[in-house]
Scaffold this motif. Structure first.
Motif, short mmCIF file in Angstrom:
data_model
loop_
_atom_site.label_atom_id
_atom_site.label_comp_id
_atom_site.label_asym_id
_atom_site.label_seq_id
_atom_site.Cartn_x
_atom_site.Cartn_y
_atom_site.Cartn_z
N PHE A 72 -9.94 -1.81 -5.05
CA PHE A 72 -11.40 -1.83 -5.20
C PHE A 72 -11.90 -0.39 -5.33
O PHE A 72 -12.41 0.20 -4.38
CB PHE A 72 -12.05 -2.56 -4.01
CG PHE A 72 -11.63 -4.00 -3.95
CD1 PHE A 72 -12.33 -4.97 -4.65
CD2 PHE A 72 -10.52 -4.38 -3.20
CE1 PHE A 72 -11.94 -6.30 -4.63
CE2 PHE A 72 -10.11 -5.71 -3.16
CZ PHE A 72 -10.82 -6.67 -3.88
N PRO A 73 -11.74 0.20 -6.51
CA PRO A 73 -12.01 1.62 -6.69
C PRO A 73 -13.46 2.03 -6.45
O PRO A 73 -13.72 3.13 -5.96
CB PRO A 73 -11.59 1.89 -8.14
CG PRO A 73 -11.63 0.54 -8.81
CD PRO A 73 -11.24 -0.43 -7.75
N LYS A 74 -14.40 1.17 -6.81
CA LYS A 74 -15.81 1.53 -6.60
C LYS A 74 -16.13 1.59 -5.11
O LYS A 74 -16.86 2.48 -4.66
CB LYS A 74 -16.72 0.51 -7.30
CG LYS A 74 -16.63 0.54 -8.82
CD LYS A 74 -17.54 -0.51 -9.43
CE LYS A 74 -17.42 -0.55 -10.94
NZ LYS A 74 -18.27 -1.62 -11.54
N THR A 75 -15.61 0.64 -4.35
CA THR A 75 -15.83 0.65 -2.90
C THR A 75 -15.17 1.87 -2.28
O THR A 75 -15.77 2.54 -1.43
CB THR A 75 -15.28 -0.63 -2.26
OG1 THR A 75 -15.92 -1.76 -2.86
CG2 THR A 75 -15.55 -0.64 -0.76
N ARG A 76 -13.95 2.17 -2.70
CA ARG A 76 -13.27 3.34 -2.17
C ARG A 76 -14.07 4.61 -2.46
O ARG A 76 -14.24 5.47 -1.57
CB ARG A 76 -11.86 3.46 -2.77
CG ARG A 76 -11.14 4.71 -2.27
CD ARG A 76 -9.71 4.82 -2.77
NE ARG A 76 -9.12 6.06 -2.28
CZ ARG A 76 -8.66 6.25 -1.07
NH1 ARG A 76 -8.69 5.27 -0.19
NH2 ARG A 76 -8.15 7.42 -0.71
N ALA A 77 -14.59 4.72 -3.68
CA ALA A 77 -15.38 5.90 -4.04
C ALA A 77 -16.63 6.02 -3.18
O ALA A 77 -17.02 7.11 -2.76
CB ALA A 77 -15.75 5.84 -5.52
N PRO A 85 -10.40 6.09 3.59
CA PRO A 85 -9.77 4.80 3.89
C PRO A 85 -8.31 4.73 3.45
O PRO A 85 -7.92 5.31 2.43
CB PRO A 85 -10.62 3.81 3.10
CG PRO A 85 -11.22 4.61 1.99
CD PRO A 85 -11.44 5.98 2.55
N VAL A 86 -7.54 4.00 4.23
CA VAL A 86 -6.15 3.70 3.90
C VAL A 86 -6.11 2.32 3.25
O VAL A 86 -6.60 1.34 3.82
CB VAL A 86 -5.27 3.71 5.16
CG1 VAL A 86 -3.84 3.28 4.83
CG2 VAL A 86 -5.29 5.09 5.82
N LEU A 106 -9.55 4.02 9.08
CA LEU A 106 -10.23 2.92 8.41
C LEU A 106 -9.29 2.32 7.39
O LEU A 106 -8.82 3.00 6.47
CB LEU A 106 -11.51 3.42 7.72
CG LEU A 106 -12.27 2.39 6.89
CD1 LEU A 106 -12.83 1.28 7.78
CD2 LEU A 106 -13.40 3.05 6.10
N LEU A 107 -9.00 1.03 7.53
CA LEU A 107 -8.20 0.31 6.55
C LEU A 107 -9.13 -0.44 5.60
O LEU A 107 -10.14 -1.00 6.03
CB LEU A 107 -7.27 -0.70 7.23
CG LEU A 107 -6.32 -0.17 8.31
CD1 LEU A 107 -5.42 -1.29 8.82
CD2 LEU A 107 -5.49 1.00 7.81
#
Length: 258
Positions: free
Chosen positions: A222-227, A236-237, A216-217
């Motif tokens: 976007f730290p909140k989305t990554r979390a 995600p990469v 998943l790229l």
């Protein structure tokens, strides 16, 4: 599982393309570097990438997803040549059509009075979800549906008026039956059967991720989305996309995948 992708080198004049974003003009040196990073991320994920030369007369031509839709079939790969709702982009189509003719088993076209852009088309399993908006009209969706249904797929048209370029601007598949989706679309009945991760406030751009089957790229920064993705067991990469964001472009926009 995505195994192949087609991308196009950015035009030197990409900054004069179509955008509704108010983020300034892209730095072209950084744009080329980010495009190379995108290609490298695809290759690291095991995707065979074909890089087409720039179409210098068309500043938006790096966003190849809008001019065609690739469709896996029992006999290989078919393609539907789009008819962009953004009129200045229609000249991009012939070059891609000529290339794909030698590559796909079947080639179809959206014709007048229909128009459609691939950024409005999301395939999940055996169903295409097609945004009907300023860039894709009902005729375009109906023509698209007639083709894909003959090829064994379902098609659901998703009308919206939300002031965004495309349906996938604010949603994408991030796992087998999971969507990362902006809040405004979360309660739409068309998506009731999916597990949903709601894009955090202020990070709607990150809703456009690129799911390759095993990798998943996501756009970097976007730290909140990554979390939220990590909390769901995803890894995600991150890919730098700042300069393409300035032109309303996201991760899916930059490639045709199959």
């Amino acid at each position: 599982m995505i195994t192949k992708a087609i991308v196009r080198t950015p035009a030197a004049d990409m900054a004069s393309g179509i955008t509704g974003a108010d983020l300034g003009k892209p730095d072209m040196k950084l744009t080329f570097a980010q495009h190379e990073g995108y290609v490298e991320a695809l290759r690291k994920a095991g995707v065979e990438v074909t890089v087409l030369e720039a179409q210098e007369d068309y500043p938006d031509s790096v966003f190849v997803e809008d001019v065609a839709v690739m469709i896996p079939t029992a006999s290989g790969v078919a393609a539907i040549i789009a008819r962009p709702g953004a009129g200045p982009r229609r000249g991009e189509v012939e070059n891609m059509k000529s290339y794909l003719k030698t590559f796909v088993s079947e080639l179809f076209e959206i014709t007048d009075p229909g128009f459609m852009e691939g950024g409005d088309v999301m395939l999940v399993k055996d169903t295409f979800y097609v945004g009907v908006d300023k860039r894709t009209n009902q005729s375009g969706c109906d023509q698209f549906a007639a083709v894909v249904e003959k090829l064994g797929y379902k098609c659901i048209c998703v009308p919206f008026e939300n002031g965004i370029p495309h349906l996938k601007t604010e949603m994408s598949q991030v796992a087998e039956n999971t969507l990362l989706i902006a809040e405004r679309f979360a309660d739409r009945p068309e998506f009731k059967d999916f597990k949903k991760i709601i894009a955090p406030k202020g990070e709607s751009y990150a809703a456009n991720c690129l799911f390759l089957g095993e990798t998943l790229l996501m756009p970097a920064g976007f730290p909140k989305t990554r979390a939220a993705l990590v909390e769901e067991g995803l890894n995600p990469v991150e890919v730098e996309m700042t300069e393409f964001r300035k032109m309303d472009g996201g991760l899916t926009c930059l490639s045709l995948r199959f």
